[in-house]
Design a protein around this motif. Structure first.
Motif, PDB file in Angstrom:
ATOM      1  N   VAL A 229      12.338  -7.053   3.778  1.00 43.71           N
ATOM      2  CA  VAL A 229      11.036  -7.527   4.243  1.00 43.71           C
ATOM      3  C   VAL A 229      11.156  -7.864   5.725  1.00 43.71           C
ATOM      4  O   VAL A 229      11.986  -8.687   6.120  1.00 43.71           O
ATOM      5  N   VAL A 230      10.339  -7.223   6.544  1.00 39.25           N
ATOM      6  CA  VAL A 230      10.322  -7.480   7.984  1.00 39.25           C
ATOM      7  C   VAL A 230       9.048  -8.247   8.306  1.00 39.25           C
ATOM      8  O   VAL A 230       7.944  -7.726   8.141  1.00 39.25           O
ATOM      9  N   LEU A 261       0.525  -7.201   3.722  1.00 38.94           N
ATOM     10  CA  LEU A 261       1.696  -6.354   3.518  1.00 38.94           C
ATOM     11  C   LEU A 261       1.391  -4.920   3.945  1.00 38.94           C
ATOM     12  O   LEU A 261       0.279  -4.416   3.725  1.00 38.94           O
ATOM     13  N   TYR A 262       2.406  -4.270   4.527  1.00 36.90           N
ATOM     14  CA  TYR A 262       2.230  -2.897   5.024  1.00 36.90           C
ATOM     15  C   TYR A 262       3.426  -2.038   4.637  1.00 36.90           C
ATOM     16  O   TYR A 262       4.551  -2.533   4.495  1.00 36.90           O
ATOM     17  N   ARG A 263       3.143  -0.736   4.526  1.00 38.18           N
ATOM     18  CA  ARG A 263       4.184   0.228   4.202  1.00 38.18           C
ATOM     19  C   ARG A 263       4.965   0.646   5.444  1.00 38.18           C
ATOM     20  O   ARG A 263       6.138   0.996   5.373  1.00 38.18           O
ATOM     21  N   THR A 282      11.176  -1.081   1.382  1.00 36.37           N
ATOM     22  CA  THR A 282      11.070  -1.798   2.655  1.00 36.37           C
ATOM     23  C   THR A 282       9.611  -2.036   2.945  1.00 36.37           C
ATOM     24  O   THR A 282       8.786  -1.113   2.875  1.00 36.37           O
ATOM     25  N   ILE A 283       9.266  -3.265   3.253  1.00 35.30           N
ATOM     26  CA  ILE A 283       7.882  -3.585   3.563  1.00 35.30           C
ATOM     27  C   ILE A 283       7.825  -4.386   4.861  1.00 35.30           C
ATOM     28  O   ILE A 283       8.819  -4.965   5.309  1.00 35.30           O
ATOM     29  N   TYR A 284       6.647  -4.384   5.451  1.00 33.88           N
ATOM     30  CA  TYR A 284       6.404  -5.120   6.702  1.00 33.88           C
ATOM     31  C   TYR A 284       5.242  -6.073   6.468  1.00 33.88           C
ATOM     32  O   TYR A 284       4.326  -5.782   5.703  1.00 33.88           O
TER      33      TYR A 284
END
Length: 289
Positions: A229-230, A261-263, A282-284
């Motif tokens: 998670v970033v 949340l973003y891809r 992996t998510i942002y």
């Protein structure tokens, strides 16, 4: 986490007790609620004792304990950690907080809540269950039969329901450290409708329940999902959390601000939730605007 917090945060209130006096305690009766709050801040207690253990019981008007919550605050490898367990009849919910991450196990439901590192310590400190709130009013400070204790009584209103509440804090006469608390809610006729009783032990060696952490992270390799998670990608406050969780575990981002949340790293493709059924993801995340 929401269920566990609800068990604790919605149960507020207190006993009113009379007490006999003695000269030793009477000399220390010039005490304010601010003095008590300052003496019992988590940072202060942890610095002196390394750990703080609280047992909280909620009792109905018939005297039956209908739920018990255990809180175990301590330092571990230089970081503040928290383990809680709520027991309602035969059901339980466990939460373990480690390094900016809250691991929750409620029945068979698993969830991980990631908190921005700058907010993690305050989040833990705000969960201390026995401090007098800012809305409480001092009613009396009394000596007790015990030379080492002072009884401080307060009154306040339930923040949501507006019900009449009262608190009784038994504190050490010298350090003002809270030993036990009894809080009661009163109905419209002035009768107690619920009692919340806490005992506080500083320096406790009570073994923590880490079953949430174990259930979520200690599974076979093929049953784990590697999650990255970033937070705040591309900004000065960017931080990365990497962990492995049991497949199907829910992932939540929780900060002072609401996160989306973003891809992708550019945060253009939004996600409704995190799929942890794959081997890795992996998510942002960045604050919602």
């Amino acid at each position: 986490m929401k269920k566990l917090v609800a068990l604790v945060m919605t149960l507020t209130c207190a006993f009113c007790f009379s007490a006999c006096g003695n000269k030793a305690a009477q000399e220390k009766l010039d005490v304010s609620l601010a003095d008590v709050r300052n003496a019992n801040r988590l940072e202060t207690l942890i610095e002196k004792h390394d750990s703080v253990f609280t047992k909280e019981e909620n009792v109905n008007i018939n005297g039956d304990v209908y739920n018990t919550v255990f809180w175990n605050f301590r330092m571990d490898d230089g970081q503040m950690v928290l383990d809680t367990k709520a027991v309602v009849f035969e059901e339980s919910a466990v939460m373990n907080a480690r390094d900016g991450i809250f691991y929750d196990l409620n029945g068979e439901e698993m969830a991980v809540t990631i908190v921005p590192k700058a907010e993690y310590k305050k989040r833990i400190m705000d969960m201390l269950p026995f401090l007098p709130s800012d809305g409480e009013k001092l009613v009396s400070v009394q000596a007790t039969d015990d030379d080492d204790e002072i009884l401080i009584e307060t009154e306040f209103e339930h923040p949501q329901k507006g019900a009449s509440m009262g608190g009784s804090y038994y504190v050490d006469a010298d350090s003002l450290q809270i030993k036990r608390v009894q809080i009661a809610a009163y109905d419209e006729k002035g009768f107690k409708s619920n009692i919340r009783a806490l005992t506080v032990t500083c320096g406790s060696r009570e073994e923590p329940d880490e079953s949430a952490l174990e259930a979520i992270t200690d599974a076979k390799k093929e049953e784990l999902c590697s999650v990255t998670v970033v937070l705040n990608p591309g900004s000065d406050s960017e931080e990365t959390h990497s962990l492995s969780v049991a497949k199907g575990c829910r992932i939540v981002i929780s900060g002072r601000e609401d996160y989306s949340l973003y891809r992708d790293e550019a945060c253009q493709i939004q996600l409704p939730s995190v799929d942890t059924m794959s081997d890795s993801v992996t998510i942002y995340a960045k604050p919602f605007s």
